[in-house]
Design a protein around this motif. Sequence first.
Motif, short mmCIF file in Angstrom:
data_model
loop_
_atom_site.label_atom_id
_atom_site.label_comp_id
_atom_site.label_asym_id
_atom_site.label_seq_id
_atom_site.Cartn_x
_atom_site.Cartn_y
_atom_site.Cartn_z
N ASP A 22 0.96 -1.15 -0.02
CA ASP A 22 -0.22 -0.08 -0.09
C ASP A 22 0.77 1.30 0.05
OD1 ASP A 22 1.00 0.34 2.76
OD2 ASP A 22 -0.67 -0.83 3.35
N TRP A 48 -7.44 0.25 -6.81
CA TRP A 48 -6.48 1.11 -6.35
C TRP A 48 -6.47 2.66 -6.88
CZ3 TRP A 48 -2.55 0.81 -3.33
CH2 TRP A 48 -1.21 1.21 -3.44
N SER A 50 -9.17 4.15 -6.54
CA SER A 50 -9.91 4.93 -5.18
C SER A 50 -8.73 4.96 -4.37
CB SER A 50 -11.06 3.83 -4.90
OG SER A 50 -11.82 3.67 -5.98
N GLU A 51 -7.86 4.14 -3.78
CA GLU A 51 -6.88 4.39 -2.80
C GLU A 51 -5.90 5.88 -3.24
OE1 GLU A 51 -5.01 1.25 -0.75
OE2 GLU A 51 -6.37 -0.26 -1.29
N LYS A 55 -5.61 8.75 -0.70
CA LYS A 55 -4.42 8.93 0.19
C LYS A 55 -3.30 9.95 -0.29
CE LYS A 55 -4.72 4.27 2.07
NZ LYS A 55 -4.05 3.01 2.30
#
Length: 674
Positions: A22, A48, A50-51, A55
Motif C-alpha cells: 500500500d 487502486w 480509489s486508494e 491517500k
Amino acid sequence: MRLIADLHLHSHYSRATSKDLDLEHLSLWAQRKGVQVVATGDISHPGWLSELKAKLEPAEEGLFRLRDDLSRAVQAQLPGACQGTVRFMLAGEISNIYKKGERVRKVHNVVFAPSLAVVEKLQARLERIGNIRSDGRPILGLDSRDLLDILLSLDPQAYLIPAHIWTPWFSMLGSMSGFDSVEECFGDLTAHIFALETGLSSDPPMNWRVSNLDRYTLVSNSDAHSPPKLAREATVFDTELSYPALFDALKTGDAARFGGTLEFFPEEGKYHYDGHRKCEVRWEPETTRAHQGVCQVCGKPVTVGVMHRVEELADRPEGGRPARVHPYHSLIPLPEILAEVYGVGAGSRQVEQAYETLLAKLGPELGILRDLPLEDIARVGGGLLAEGVRRVRTGQLTIAAGYDGEYGTVHLFSDDERATFSSQLGLFGEKPARNKPAPSKERASPSQPPATQADLFNVPPTPIPVVREEQVPLSSSPAGALLAGLNEQQREAVLCDDPALIIVAGPGTGKTRTLTHRIAYLVQARGVAPENILAITFTNKAAGEMAERLVRLVGPNTTRQIMVKTFHAFGAWLLRQEAARLGLTPQFAIYTDDDRRRLLQRLVPDLSEKQFNLTLDTISAAKNRLLDPDAPALADVPDPPPELRAVYRRYEAALHEAQALDFDDLIYKAVRLL
C-alpha cells in the motif's frame, strides 16, 4: 538535484504480491532504501485508483505526496537518519497477449500518466477491451502498438516503456514470445518509444551489444512484489523534482540529467542462463546449443535465458559499446550481504535486526551500499560487513547464475573467512555468534588446502559457482563421458602422460575445455586426489571460467578441493600459509595502488610529482626483477630517482610495520620464499 527513482512495481491488487503493498508501506520502504520517486503501480485497477485518490495529494507537476496525516505516521516509524522526501508517479504494468506475425506474443509494458484524470480515461478505454478488475496487472488481448496508440490519444504526456525487455516468457524481446526488434513490436509508432527497461537478468553492457537499441535510454526498476524488494534495481536522475523533467531526461538521454542505473548483477536474475528448473539443469548458451536446446534429463526444451537471447540478437562482440552510454552500478541488497556475514538466511531475524540497526546508525540502504566510506561501515557493522560491501562494489563475488525462474545464488565469503573474522569484533561491536554448521555433503575433505584471506583486501576469490550436486550428473564411465565431444587433438592432450605438455592454439579453439577435461580425467579416471591439483591462470575471469566448467564435470564437492587461482591469488594464499616466516600475521593487508601512493607520500613528501611517480614505478620494477633494496643490480637502474635505495628500504620497513604487502609482493615474495 540527484534523484533515485523506482518506476515499475505493483500494489496489493496484483496477484502473487504482498498485502503490505500500500502507499504507506511504499513510502516507508522508499525512505529506508533512499529512493525519492516511486511508481504507484497498477494504475489500471479501479480499486487502486480509489486508494490513490483518498491517500495522495498533488505535489510538484505530475507527482504526488502522501497525505500529511499518513506521512506523519510513516515518519514516526523511521529513524531520523532515513527520513526523506518521497514522491509518487502514476504508473502500472499491463500484460499484452495477442497474435502477430503468425505467433502468439506476450509482452509486458509499463504505462505512465501525468494526472489522475488521465488514469480515469485510461481505465475507461481499457475496460472496453478486457477485465481490469481481477488483477492489478491486467491481461489484455491488445497489441502493444495499439496500447501505445491509446496512450497517445489520451494525453501527450502519457508514455509507455517496454518492461524487462529480455524476460523469456513476457517481454518485447523475450525468447519465447517476443519480437526481434522494437520496430517489429511497435511498427509505425516506434518513434514514440524512447526508453527500455532492461530487467533483472541483463545489465547495460549486455544491451550495448545490440546496436538496434543504441538510441534508447536504458532504465532499471525493481518490478517489486513486496515493499522490501523496492529499488533492488533503480534509475538515477539529476533533475528537478517533476514529471516533465524526469521524462525529458529519459527522452533526451542527456548525461547531465540522466544519471544511469542501479543494477542487479545480471547473473542473480532468475532468467540469466538457460535451463530447466524441474530437472535442475542450468546451462550456458554454448551448452544449450550443443544439446539442440533439449533438456538431457526429461527430453523437453529448456527455457532459453537472457544471455542466450542477447547473443542471438547481438551484432557487437562482448565488450562492444555504442557511442552513447550511461553509468551503471551493480549492487546486492544489504540483507543478502548480512546473510553472507552471518551465514544465515536473508529473511532471518538476525539479519532483520542487523539491518534495522545499520539503517538507524548509517542511513538509507543505497547510501550504505554505494557511497558510505568503508571505515564507517566497519565502525558500526564490523570488518566482515565492510569487506562484503567492498567486494560488492568491486564485483569480487561468486554467483551461481539464475535460470528458468530460479534466482541466482550469491556468495561473498567462504566458511574459513567467516571463521577468521570470528576472532574480531562482530557486528555492532559484540562478539559474533558462532552458528554451528549443519552437516553437509558440500563440506570439503580434511585434506583440502585450507582457504585463507587472500582475497579479503585486493585479491578476489576464485569464483567457484554454487550449484546443487544433483545438477551435475556424472557418468558411470568417467573416461568415456569426458572424452566424448573432444576432437582427436584434444583427446590426445587429455590422455597425455608426459611430465610436461604445451597446448598451442588460437582463441576459441577449446584450450580451457581441454584443460578442464584433463583435470576431470585425472580425478575421475586416474584417481588423482583433487587436493593435489593446482591450476594457475592469468586472469580472474579465466579462473572463474575454469572453475565453473569443473563444477559441471566433477561436481562442486570435488571442485572445491582443486585449487584454481591466478598467479597473484596463489601467491597471496602461499604467503598467508607461511606468514610467520615473513614476520607477518596471516591477516596481513594487501595495499592497492592508492595505498602505495599514500604510504610513499608520507615517507617522502618533498618529491616532485615526476620523481614521485618514477620512484613508485622503479620500486615496482625492482620487485618484478626480484631485486631487494640491497641488490647490486639496483645500481644499474637508468636515471634512478633520488636516494632510491634509502627510499626503497624505508618503503619496505613501513609496509612491514603496517603488516602489509603491496601487489608486487604477491609474486616477488612468493618466488623468494620458494
